[in-house]
Structures are given as structure tokens and as C-alpha cells.
Design a protein around this motif. Sequence first.
Motif, PDB file in Angstrom:
ATOM      1  N   MET A 184       0.828  -1.030   0.173  1.00 19.59           N
ATOM      2  CA  MET A 184      -0.143   0.033  -0.032  1.00 19.59           C
ATOM      3  C   MET A 184       0.785   1.200  -0.122  1.00 19.59           C
ATOM      4  O   MET A 184       0.614   2.460  -0.494  1.00 19.59           O
ATOM      5  N   ARG A 186       5.861   2.175 -23.201  1.00 22.52           N
ATOM      6  CA  ARG A 186       5.364   3.155 -23.729  1.00 22.52           C
ATOM      7  C   ARG A 186       5.833   4.459 -23.019  1.00 22.52           C
ATOM      8  O   ARG A 186       5.711   5.516 -23.459  1.00 22.52           O
ATOM      9  N   MET A 197       6.109  -3.554  -5.512  1.00 28.05           N
ATOM     10  CA  MET A 197       4.603  -4.100  -5.138  1.00 28.05           C
ATOM     11  C   MET A 197       4.625  -5.597  -5.340  1.00 28.05           C
ATOM     12  O   MET A 197       4.021  -5.955  -4.531  1.00 28.05           O
ATOM     13  N   ALA A 214       4.929  -4.117 -20.920  1.00 25.60           N
ATOM     14  CA  ALA A 214       4.030  -3.532 -21.870  1.00 25.60           C
ATOM     15  C   ALA A 214       3.698  -2.110 -21.788  1.00 25.60           C
ATOM     16  O   ALA A 214       3.840  -1.293 -22.560  1.00 25.60           O
ATOM     17  N   ILE A 215       3.777  -1.780 -20.207  1.00 26.58           N
ATOM     18  CA  ILE A 215       3.585  -0.342 -20.051  1.00 26.58           C
ATOM     19  C   ILE A 215       4.889   0.752 -20.023  1.00 26.58           C
ATOM     20  O   ILE A 215       4.998   1.478 -20.393  1.00 26.58           O
ATOM     21  N   PRO A 261       5.582  -0.689  -9.217  1.00 26.93           N
ATOM     22  CA  PRO A 261       5.083  -1.833  -9.407  1.00 26.93           C
ATOM     23  C   PRO A 261       5.852  -3.170  -9.057  1.00 26.93           C
ATOM     24  O   PRO A 261       5.579  -4.203  -8.552  1.00 26.93           O
ATOM     25  N   ILE A 264       2.735  -7.431 -18.013  1.00 27.37           N
ATOM     26  CA  ILE A 264       1.927  -6.059 -18.019  1.00 27.37           C
ATOM     27  C   ILE A 264       2.813  -5.060 -17.718  1.00 27.37           C
ATOM     28  O   ILE A 264       2.718  -3.778 -18.514  1.00 27.37           O
ATOM     29  N   VAL A 297       0.692   6.016 -13.628  1.00 29.51           N
ATOM     30  CA  VAL A 297      -0.531   5.084 -14.149  1.00 29.51           C
ATOM     31  C   VAL A 297      -1.754   5.560 -13.723  1.00 29.51           C
ATOM     32  O   VAL A 297      -2.248   4.871 -12.925  1.00 29.51           O
ATOM     33  N   SER A 298      -2.227   6.664 -14.026  1.00 25.85           N
ATOM     34  CA  SER A 298      -3.332   6.979 -13.506  1.00 25.85           C
ATOM     35  C   SER A 298      -4.077   8.099 -14.247  1.00 25.85           C
ATOM     36  O   SER A 298      -4.205   9.222 -14.092  1.00 25.85           O
ATOM     37  N   LEU A 299      -4.458   7.446 -15.431  1.00 23.26           N
ATOM     38  CA  LEU A 299      -5.438   8.391 -16.421  1.00 23.26           C
ATOM     39  C   LEU A 299      -6.896   8.418 -15.924  1.00 23.26           C
ATOM     40  O   LEU A 299      -7.675   9.290 -16.028  1.00 23.26           O
ATOM     41  N   MET A 300      -7.048   7.378 -15.210  1.00 18.10           N
ATOM     42  CA  MET A 300      -8.590   7.336 -14.920  1.00 18.10           C
ATOM     43  C   MET A 300      -8.826   7.628 -13.391  1.00 18.10           C
ATOM     44  O   MET A 300      -8.154   6.938 -12.541  1.00 18.10           O
ATOM     45  N   ARG A 301      -9.838   8.335 -12.952  1.00 18.43           N
ATOM     46  CA  ARG A 301      -9.842   8.780 -11.613  1.00 18.43           C
ATOM     47  C   ARG A 301     -11.335   8.938 -11.553  1.00 18.43           C
ATOM     48  O   ARG A 301     -12.083   9.125 -12.578  1.00 18.43           O
ATOM     49  N   GLY A 302     -11.653   9.139 -10.374  1.00 13.97           N
ATOM     50  CA  GLY A 302     -12.984   9.604  -9.961  1.00 13.97           C
ATOM     51  C   GLY A 302     -14.034   8.924  -9.280  1.00 13.97           C
ATOM     52  O   GLY A 302     -13.697   7.655  -8.475  1.00 13.97           O
TER      53      GLY A 302
END
Lengths: 103, 506
Positions: A26, A89, A34, A85-86, A31, A82, A98-103
Motif C-alpha cells: 500500500m 510506452r 509492489m 508492456a507499460i 510496481p 503487463i 499510471v493514473s489516467l482514470m480517476r473519479g
Amino acid sequence: MTLQLTGSWYLVLAAMIFAIGAVGLMVRRNPLVMFMCVELMLNAVNLTFVTFSRLLDDVGGQAVVFFVLVVAAAEVVVGLAIIVAIMRRRQGANADDVSLMRG
Amino acid sequence: MTGFVAVLAATEDIPTPDVDWSAIAPNLILMLGGILLLTVVSVVRGRLPGWFHAVWTISVATAAIVAVVPLWQRVQDSGPESVLAGALVLDGFSLVVTATICVSVILAALLLEAYLRRERLGGPEWYVLMLLSASGGVTMATANDLVVVFIGLEILSVAVYVLAAMHRRRVSSQEAGLKYFVLGAFSSAFLLYGIALTYGATGSTNLSRIQAFLADTVITQNALLLGGLAFMLVGFGFKVAVVPFHNWKPDVYQGSPTPVTAFMATAVTAAAFAALLRVYVTTFGPTYRTEWQPLVAALTVLTLVVGAFLAISQTNVKRMLAYSSINHAGFVLLGVLAASAAGDAATLFYLVAYTFMAAGSFAVVAVVGRRGDGHHDLSDYQGLSRSRPGLALVFTILLLSQAGVPLTAGFLAKFYVLAAAVESGYTWLAVLAMLTAVVSAFMYLRIVVTMYFAEPEGEPRRPRIPAAAGLAMGLCVVGVLVIGIVPGPLSDVANDAVSQLVAVGR
């Protein structure tokens, strides 16, 4: 006076390793680190299984360890793929990037 | 040396369990189907057409459903059996979940065919991974041993981690894969630690033996067992995305390729809930119900409320559906919480109904998303009723079903779950669940209103509807309406399936 290493010592050790792994996962953002934390958690579980197997005089717990080892290996293969692959890029591996998506 | 030889001679016969191949046929068909597909495409020269993989996958899943039918008859006639030395159990419950998983494979394969063509992606790996994942799900649903539950879960999950990250050109797909992987591995470790503690407390990982042990032993120091139950609950909670273990779900659902999202929402959820129900209700239900029920009740409250309220504040439809699926998970959890035969039947009914609702909804999202799979904003749905009236109608029916409007599957699914909860004395929770259903109904209606009444900015887009995706949507709408109008057969099957959810000894 000699220190008796009873089963509960191993269980406590395993619980501590598990906690280190859980907290590490946490807290750390790399990664790869982790991953290591997940491995730490799984190996703590293995130690728990082996200790119980010994305390209960039942071989089943030791057999479980083999399954866990195989599963852990499979997980690492997928996880590293994975990450690779990241990394192709972008430079460097950091979970916070790695945090395009939030909300 | 002679001693060694003597030992070898003495241990010549290792007792091996009898393998009843017919009893594990559905699982074998899925697994071998996946492996064979991979073999065939590697051996055949040249590229096989994309539809071949989809047709193969659908045939394999159909064959597995066909294999379930005689087993269902057998279980109805002679009762549940344990297979493979008590590692698996063959009962009505596991068979219905097996069939549900196969249905979701069929629906996801249809979507995937259209999706891969549009995105110019290809390859059999998508389908192979999906079949293998489904086989893991079936293993989970039939497991009669905690270790088998874990292995099934991993077979299921590892394949889905890859599937989530499979879209090469979308960064968000890889982000979804990484997030799902890290949290999935984290939750597996928790589940496994819970299994280890349970093993220490009861001396076995076999569910039948644990049940028998708890039935005739009074454990005075049950801290180990309670710890085990709590850790396993965290592990399962992550998999089915129960609040507060839900954080991964919106991101992963949004980032994954939409057909994969459909597969996750249906097959993965069904398998995880099946295992959760078998462990908590069947195994620990008779003796330890009072210990885990308050905990699960608290999780149910959180899941229902947070799922509903976070869903309204979203503007991305795929994300809305992800949050609404959290709310749905709360409803399913209500059925588990009831811990009764009615609750089990209601859970099963909900899982089957949700398979059609979720797969159909994500099918619409996949089509509206257009190339790049990125047009998921609420504004992309403006004027859909004019540019694509059929698509808007399909989505409306599916959303109304998710909201729980009568004459759709969602209404009865919610009704059975609430009835089971009330019967078990959770009236206050049932009332709360209904209130959250109203809140999420607002969210579903918002999408419907956007489709029908919002003025599009500029010319409304006219998304292409490929034949395969259209077929999947059609199947889902038919499924939702048939279950909603003629619920008798499915609810009979659910009731028959549940009465046999008995863990059997060796």
C-alpha cells in the motif's frame, strides 16, 4: 535457559511478514516493489501452512504450499508482462504515473 | 541402498482417487476447448479468419452447456455427489453457475468478434484466455475444498488480468490490467491467508470436513477461525468489489476493452459469488452464521449505498455501469446474507438475470464507444434515439431492467433477494436496499433521458452495429424479458439447485 521455539513463534513471524507485505504494497509506488510485497505475503502464507501442517501432524498443509508456489510463479509472469508492456510506452515504472482514470 | 529399494517396493501402490470423467465434463470441455484452439491456430498454416475463433469459442461453450444437462438430470435423480476424492462437488448449484458462466462466454465472444474487427486487433489469444478463465470460474463454482477455490480463482483471474491489458494501443487498457493485477494479487494473498488460518483452526481445507468438524466440535479458542473468516471475506470482497474493497472496479471496468468488461461483470462476478456462498453459507452457515452475518451486513450496507451514490455523480457511462454493478453486488450480497435456502435461490436467480442485463448493457456501450473504444461519455449518447432508435430501445430495456422495473428480469431478481432478506429478519436492510435502488434508478433514467430528450451538439453520430454485437444484444433483451415475464422455469431451477447445496463427504 534455552528458548523454546514453539509453533506460535512461526505463526507470529508469518503474520509479521504478511503485514510487512501488505503495508509495503500500500505504501510503495514502484510496481516491481509492489510485486515483491505480494510475494512476501504469499510466502508468509506458505510459512503459516507449513507450521500448521507440522502442528496438526497433517501433510495436507505442505501440499498446499506447492500449489501456492505454482500460482505465485504464474502471477509473476503475467504481472511482469503487463509492466513490460507499460514500460515500452513510458519511461520508468511508477504506479502513480499510471493514473489516467480517476473519479 | 537396499533400504531405499525396500521403501520403494513398499510404497508401490499410491492410492489414486477414482476420476469420474463425466462429472467434470463441462469444465474439461472448456479447458480442452481453449487449449485445442491454441493448438489448432499454431498448427494451421496461414491466418485463420477472425470469425473462426469466435465460432469455435461459442461452440465450445454451447457444448459445455449441453454437457451440463445430463448432469443436472443425474443430480436431480440421485442427489449431489463429490468428485475427485472430495475436491469437487457436483450439485445443482454448481451446475447452474457453470451454465451461467458458459452463457456469458457466448455473449462475450459475440461482442469480442465485432470488437476485434473494429479495433483491427486479432488473434485467438483473446478467446483462448476467455475459455481458460471460464474453466477457472467453473472450478471455483464446483470447488469443495478451499485450496481448489483458490486455484480456480487464480485460473480465472490470471487470464482476466491479461485480457484487461490486451488492447495494445490503449494506454488505459494497460493501466486497467496493472491495477487489476496488483489488487487481484493482493486480494488473493488475503484469501489465502484466511484459508491458512481456517486450516489451522479446523485441521482441513476440505469444506465437507470443515463442516463436519465444526458440527461436532466446540472450539473454545476460535480466534484463529474468526481471523480466517475475516481474511477470506476480504479476499472475496475484493473479487466481487464489495465496498470498501471496490476502488479498483470503476477504473478497471472503464479501462478494459468493453467485451472483457462484459465478461468480468458476468462470469467473474458469478463465479466469485458462487464460491463465497458455498464457503460462507454452506460450510460456515450452520455453525458460524451469527459470527459472520453482522460483518457481511455492514459490508452490504456500504456496498448498496456507496455504489448507488457514486454512480449518480459520474458522467462516463461505462463508469456509471461499473458503479451500478457495485450496487448490484450489494443486492447479491443481501441474498448471501440471508443464509437460507430462499436466499441461495435468490442469489442464483440474481446472478443469472444480471448476466443478461450486464452483458447487454456493455454490448451497447461497446457499440457506442466506436473505434478506439473511447466514446463513453454521457454526451455521446445524446440523440441516440434518432440516429439509432433500435439501439436506444435496447439500452432502455436493459437499463430499466437494471433499475428493477416490473416485467423485466431485474425486478424479480431484486424482489426475490429482498424477500429472502426479510424472511431472515433483515427488514431494515431490505428497506435500505430499496432506497438505494431508487437512487440508482435516477442514474439509469438519466442515461435514458439523455438518449431520448437531450439535443445533440451537431449531427448525432450513427454508430455501426455489427451483426455479432446485434445478436448478443438481441439475446440479452430476449433473456431479460423472458425471465421477467415468465420467471417460473428459472425460479424453479434456482429452487431445485439450492435444495442440493449440500457439501458431501468423501
